[in-house]
Scaffold this motif. Structure first.
Motif, PDB file in Angstrom:
ATOM      1  N   LEU A 113       0.831  -1.211   0.000  1.00 24.73           N
ATOM      2  CA  LEU A 113       0.000   0.000   0.000  1.00 24.73           C
ATOM      3  C   LEU A 113       0.865   1.261   0.000  1.00 24.73           C
ATOM      4  O   LEU A 113       0.593   2.222  -0.724  1.00 24.73           O
ATOM      5  N   PHE A 114       1.900   1.263   0.822  1.00 31.19           N
ATOM      6  CA  PHE A 114       2.769   2.427   0.907  1.00 31.19           C
ATOM      7  C   PHE A 114       3.514   2.645  -0.415  1.00 31.19           C
ATOM      8  O   PHE A 114       3.649   3.777  -0.877  1.00 31.19           O
ATOM      9  N   ASN A 117       1.511   4.342  -2.870  1.00 34.92           N
ATOM     10  CA  ASN A 117       1.299   5.743  -2.524  1.00 34.92           C
ATOM     11  C   ASN A 117       2.597   6.545  -2.477  1.00 34.92           C
ATOM     12  O   ASN A 117       2.654   7.608  -1.861  1.00 34.92           O
ATOM     13  N   ARG A 132      -0.734  11.171   7.298  1.00 34.16           N
ATOM     14  CA  ARG A 132      -0.707  10.632   5.931  1.00 34.16           C
ATOM     15  C   ARG A 132      -0.666   9.115   5.963  1.00 34.16           C
ATOM     16  O   ARG A 132      -1.359   8.453   5.184  1.00 34.16           O
ATOM     17  N   CYS A 133       0.110   8.543   6.855  1.00 32.70           N
ATOM     18  CA  CYS A 133       0.154   7.085   7.005  1.00 32.70           C
ATOM     19  C   CYS A 133      -1.238   6.560   7.340  1.00 32.70           C
ATOM     20  O   CYS A 133      -1.700   5.569   6.776  1.00 32.70           O
ATOM     21  N   ILE A 136      -3.648   6.573   4.369  1.00 33.32           N
ATOM     22  CA  ILE A 136      -3.419   5.445   3.458  1.00 33.32           C
ATOM     23  C   ILE A 136      -4.093   4.196   4.010  1.00 33.32           C
ATOM     24  O   ILE A 136      -4.755   3.458   3.273  1.00 33.32           O
ATOM     25  N   SER A 140      -7.780   2.158   2.598  1.00 31.61           N
ATOM     26  CA  SER A 140      -7.501   0.816   2.093  1.00 31.61           C
ATOM     27  C   SER A 140      -8.434  -0.250   2.648  1.00 31.61           C
ATOM     28  O   SER A 140      -8.296  -1.418   2.303  1.00 31.61           O
TER      29      SER A 140
END
Length: 179
Positions: A113-114, A117, A132-133, A136, A140
């Protein structure tokens, strides 16, 4: 009468000779100009090839470059070249550079996922806000709700700076990667 009938053809002949001479000069200078331009183009291509080779060399050397970085905390840290052997000896398993899974709480799916992004290195994660983390993770799906990214930038900063013993100690003293 005789003289006027000769003057016209001689005059026309002289005019044609002058025009022919001028046309020849123009065409030969255009040919010379084309040759000069072709030579200049060839030189530019040779320089371009040389510069591309130099750029490749510099890119290869830049992986060991030690440069200061400004991190979210406002502190200035120094990039430390990744030492696979040191990291692996501290963690007791092979550690790959910029493997986000070394951060407690990040597994293969979150790492994926990271990466999707734009967060694919320890440095970038160390500079990413906790909000921001969390964004995400939130976008998801429900399966990622249980994860808490509050310490991920901090852990990632330690990894980026090559502070393997400190990172290992931090992970050992914090249950589930939480403060």
């Amino acid at each position: 009468m005789y003289s006027s009938s000769i003057i016209i053809p001689v005059g026309v002949g002289l005019i044609c000779a002058v025009l022919g001479y001028l046309l020849g000069k123009i065409l030969s200078s255009a040919k010379d100009n084309t040759s000069a331009l072709q030579l200049e183009l060839d030189n530019c291509r040779a320089k371009s090839t040389k510069l591309k080779a130099e750029l490749s060399t510099l890119k290869a050397k830049s992986s060991s470059f030690v440069a200061p970085h400004v991190l979210n905390s406002g502190l200035i840290g120094a990039y430390v070249p990744f030492d696979t052997d040191l990291a692996s000896s501290v963690f007791g398993e092979k550690v790959k550079e910029n493997d986000l899974k070394i951060i407690e709480g990040i597994g293969p799916k979150i790492e994926e996922l990271f990466h999707e992004n734009g967060i694919s290195t320890w440095e970038v994660l160390s500079e990413t806000s906790v909000n921001r983390c969390q964004e995400i993770l939130d976008k998801s799906g429900e399966r990622f709700v249980v994860h808490d990214p509050k310490t991920w930038p901090l852990q990632s900063k330690l990894a980026f700076e090559g502070k393997w013993k400190e990172l290992r100690h931090w992970q050992d003293t914090h249950i589930g990667g939480k403060k």
